[in-house]
Design a protein around this motif. Structure first.
Motif, short mmCIF file in Angstrom:
data_model
loop_
_atom_site.label_atom_id
_atom_site.label_comp_id
_atom_site.label_asym_id
_atom_site.label_seq_id
_atom_site.Cartn_x
_atom_site.Cartn_y
_atom_site.Cartn_z
N PRO A 147 63.65 -39.16 69.49
CA PRO A 147 63.25 -37.75 69.59
C PRO A 147 63.07 -37.27 71.03
O PRO A 147 63.57 -36.21 71.41
CB PRO A 147 61.93 -37.71 68.80
CG PRO A 147 62.08 -38.80 67.80
CD PRO A 147 62.80 -39.90 68.53
N ASP A 148 62.36 -38.06 71.84
CA ASP A 148 62.18 -37.67 73.24
C ASP A 148 63.52 -37.59 73.97
O ASP A 148 63.77 -36.65 74.74
CB ASP A 148 61.29 -38.68 73.96
CG ASP A 148 59.81 -38.49 73.64
OD1 ASP A 148 59.41 -37.36 73.31
OD2 ASP A 148 59.06 -39.49 73.72
N LEU A 149 64.39 -38.56 73.73
CA LEU A 149 65.65 -38.60 74.46
C LEU A 149 66.62 -37.51 73.99
O LEU A 149 67.43 -37.02 74.79
CB LEU A 149 66.28 -39.98 74.32
CG LEU A 149 65.51 -41.10 75.05
CD1 LEU A 149 66.09 -42.46 74.72
CD2 LEU A 149 65.50 -40.86 76.56
N LEU A 150 66.56 -37.12 72.73
CA LEU A 150 67.39 -36.01 72.27
C LEU A 150 66.95 -34.71 72.96
O LEU A 150 67.79 -33.89 73.35
CB LEU A 150 67.29 -35.86 70.76
CG LEU A 150 68.06 -36.89 69.93
CD1 LEU A 150 67.65 -36.82 68.46
CD2 LEU A 150 69.58 -36.69 70.07
N ARG A 151 65.64 -34.50 73.11
CA ARG A 151 65.16 -33.33 73.84
C ARG A 151 65.62 -33.36 75.29
O ARG A 151 66.08 -32.36 75.84
CB ARG A 151 63.63 -33.28 73.78
CG ARG A 151 63.03 -32.93 72.42
CD ARG A 151 61.52 -32.78 72.54
NE ARG A 151 60.90 -32.37 71.29
CZ ARG A 151 60.35 -33.20 70.41
NH1 ARG A 151 60.35 -34.51 70.66
NH2 ARG A 151 59.80 -32.74 69.30
N ILE A 152 65.46 -34.53 75.91
CA ILE A 152 65.84 -34.67 77.32
C ILE A 152 67.33 -34.44 77.50
O ILE A 152 67.75 -33.73 78.43
CB ILE A 152 65.43 -36.06 77.84
CG1 ILE A 152 63.90 -36.17 77.89
CG2 ILE A 152 66.03 -36.33 79.22
CD1 ILE A 152 63.40 -37.60 78.04
N ARG A 153 68.14 -35.00 76.63
CA ARG A 153 69.59 -34.82 76.72
C ARG A 153 69.96 -33.34 76.63
O ARG A 153 70.79 -32.84 77.40
CB ARG A 153 70.27 -35.62 75.61
CG ARG A 153 71.66 -35.17 75.24
CD ARG A 153 72.67 -35.34 76.35
NE ARG A 153 73.90 -34.64 76.03
CZ ARG A 153 74.92 -34.48 76.87
NH1 ARG A 153 74.85 -34.98 78.09
NH2 ARG A 153 76.00 -33.84 76.51
N ALA A 154 69.36 -32.62 75.70
CA ALA A 154 69.67 -31.20 75.54
C ALA A 154 69.28 -30.41 76.78
O ALA A 154 70.01 -29.50 77.21
CB ALA A 154 68.97 -30.65 74.31
N ASP A 213 60.41 -31.00 66.15
CA ASP A 213 58.99 -30.73 65.93
C ASP A 213 58.61 -31.00 64.48
O ASP A 213 57.49 -31.44 64.19
CB ASP A 213 58.66 -29.28 66.29
CG ASP A 213 58.63 -29.05 67.79
OD1 ASP A 213 58.55 -30.05 68.54
OD2 ASP A 213 58.69 -27.88 68.22
N THR A 214 59.54 -30.75 63.57
CA THR A 214 59.28 -30.94 62.15
C THR A 214 59.73 -32.31 61.65
O THR A 214 59.03 -32.98 60.88
CB THR A 214 59.99 -29.85 61.32
OG1 THR A 214 59.52 -28.57 61.74
CG2 THR A 214 59.72 -30.03 59.84
N HIS A 215 60.89 -32.74 62.12
CA HIS A 215 61.53 -33.92 61.51
C HIS A 215 61.53 -35.15 62.41
O HIS A 215 62.03 -36.21 61.99
CB HIS A 215 62.98 -33.59 61.16
CG HIS A 215 63.11 -32.46 60.18
ND1 HIS A 215 62.87 -32.60 58.83
CD2 HIS A 215 63.48 -31.16 60.37
CE1 HIS A 215 63.07 -31.45 58.22
NE2 HIS A 215 63.44 -30.56 59.12
N GLY A 216 60.98 -35.07 63.62
CA GLY A 216 61.02 -36.21 64.53
C GLY A 216 60.45 -37.49 63.95
O GLY A 216 61.10 -38.55 64.00
N PRO A 217 59.24 -37.46 63.38
CA PRO A 217 58.69 -38.70 62.82
C PRO A 217 59.54 -39.28 61.69
O PRO A 217 59.70 -40.50 61.59
CB PRO A 217 57.31 -38.26 62.30
CG PRO A 217 56.96 -37.07 63.14
CD PRO A 217 58.27 -36.36 63.37
N THR A 218 60.09 -38.41 60.85
CA THR A 218 60.95 -38.89 59.76
C THR A 218 62.22 -39.52 60.32
O THR A 218 62.70 -40.54 59.81
CB THR A 218 61.31 -37.73 58.83
OG1 THR A 218 60.12 -37.13 58.34
CG2 THR A 218 62.14 -38.22 57.65
N LEU A 219 62.77 -38.91 61.37
CA LEU A 219 63.98 -39.47 62.00
C LEU A 219 63.71 -40.87 62.50
O LEU A 219 64.52 -41.79 62.28
CB LEU A 219 64.45 -38.57 63.13
CG LEU A 219 65.59 -39.13 63.99
CD1 LEU A 219 66.86 -39.29 63.16
CD2 LEU A 219 65.85 -38.22 65.19
#
Length: 364
Positions: free
Chosen positions: A308-315, A351-357
């Motif tokens: 999740p953190d890295l997907l945000r950073i990549r974007a 924000d909604t699905h990060g933990p599930t991912l």
């Protein structure tokens, strides 16, 4: 484990060939076409080749220009670099030579030297280099192609892990404000975007600086805990070639290769090769790519948990990079808008699905 060979300063570049601005061309406002003022014949003369029999433009990428030239019975690719000074290109070429020597089940570009030993030459619009034409075709986006791509990336990352950090062309361990030399102040960029894109960035001008601050804090923490190695950094299906039977032929475009977190190559690949989990109908393709990669590389639980953190950073990195090119006249405002909207969409989904991912990735 963090890389024990890494620099004690997590933001220090190990590149002894880098200019003070490793991405700056001799003219930062140069034409988007590095061949505009120098013909193919004049460029080929640097390599002792005659004028070309034919020149084809296979379609421009978003960062550089290519021309396929037929000359003296052979096929070559002329590559123009829009984002790098000669010293940076030379470092990339030295890295490619080291990678080719490791041994891979597919080809990587190998620059041809001029008679005096250079692998790139200056032009008024940035460096140019010559490569042998690599056979193959771009893959499709079907399930079989994604499996091949995931395995190719895994094989590539295993080979890259065998290389010493000293051959890395660049070190990507720095904050978002250093992603592109034309974007040094993200608060100022946010204000400029709010004016240029009032219905997109103008609705919440404080989002970008705040998101960047959170992303930087997460990134610096991950640098201390996750495996580090040289990564490709831009693994898209368009940067691969396959044979007619679908088997791997080549991985291309190592312009942004450098020292990074190992897992970022898979994060980037999910973002570029699939529509991602955050897009309706995109989860199956993203999962398939990850499973194929995992056949070759065993990521740690901490690496999967960092998605999740890295997907945000990549974007955000993609947005800042495109904004820098837009400021230099090398990208359109529509491209910036697309990256901005994608970054917001990914953040809202996470924000909604990060933990599930994370749970799904850990228990695949």
């Amino acid at each position: 484990m963090p890389d024990p060979a890494a620099s004690p300063d997590p933001f220090a570049s190990p590149d002894p060939f880098a200019s003070p601005d490793p991405f700056a061309s001799s003219d930062p406002f140069a034409s988007a076409d590095p061949f505009a003022s120098v013909g193919a014949a004049a460029l080929l003369a640097h390599w002792g080749l005659p004028a070309p029999d034919a020149v084809h433009h296979p379609g421009e990428g978003t960062n550089n220009s290519l021309a396929v030239v037929e000359v003296a019975g052979g096929s070559y690719v002329l590559r123009g670099y829009q984002n790098a000074a000669i010293a940076r290109v030379v470092a990339e070429h030295r890295f490619l030579a080291a990678l080719a020597a490791v041994g891979l089940p597919f080809a990587v570009p190998s620059p041809l030297p001029t008679p005096d030993g250079r692998t790139c030459v200056p032009t008024p619009n940035g460096p140019a280099a010559l490569f042998h034409y690599l056979p193959g075709r771009p893959p499709g986006r079907d399930a079989g192609a994604l499996v091949v791509a995931g395995r190719m990336l895994g094989d590539l990352d295993r080979a890259l892990a065998a290389l010493p950090n000293a051959v890395s062309p660049y070190d990507w361990r720095h904050p978002l404000s250093e992603v592109h030399p034309a974007v040094a102040d993200l608060a100022e960029l946010a204000a400029a975007l709010a004016t240029a894109l009032p219905t997109t960035a103008g609705e919440d001008p404080g989002w970008l600086p705040a998101a960047a601050e959170r992303a930087d804090a997460a990134y610096f923490r991950l640098w201390e805990t996750l495996p580090v190695q040289i990564v490709h950094g831009d693994f898209a299906l368009s940067n691969t070639l396959v044979h007619d039977d679908g088997s791997p032929s080549a991985v291309l475009d190592f312009e942004v290769a450098g020292l990074g977190l190992r897992v970022t190559d898979l994060v980037v690949a999910v973002s570029l090769c699939t529509d991602g989990w955050w897009t309706p109908g995109g989860a199956a393709a993203a999962d398939l790519l990850c499973r194929a990669y995992a056949e070759r590389v065993t990521l740690t639980r901490a690496e999967w948990a960092a998605f999740p953190d890295l997907l945000r950073i990549r974007a955000l990195e993609s947005l800042v990079w495109r904004c820098g090119r837009w400021r230099l006249g090398q990208a359109s405002l529509d491209e910036v808008r697309d990256r901005f909207e994608t970054a917001r969409r990914i953040e809202r989904w996470l924000d909604t699905h990060g933990p599930t991912l994370v749970d799904d990735l850990l228990h695949r």
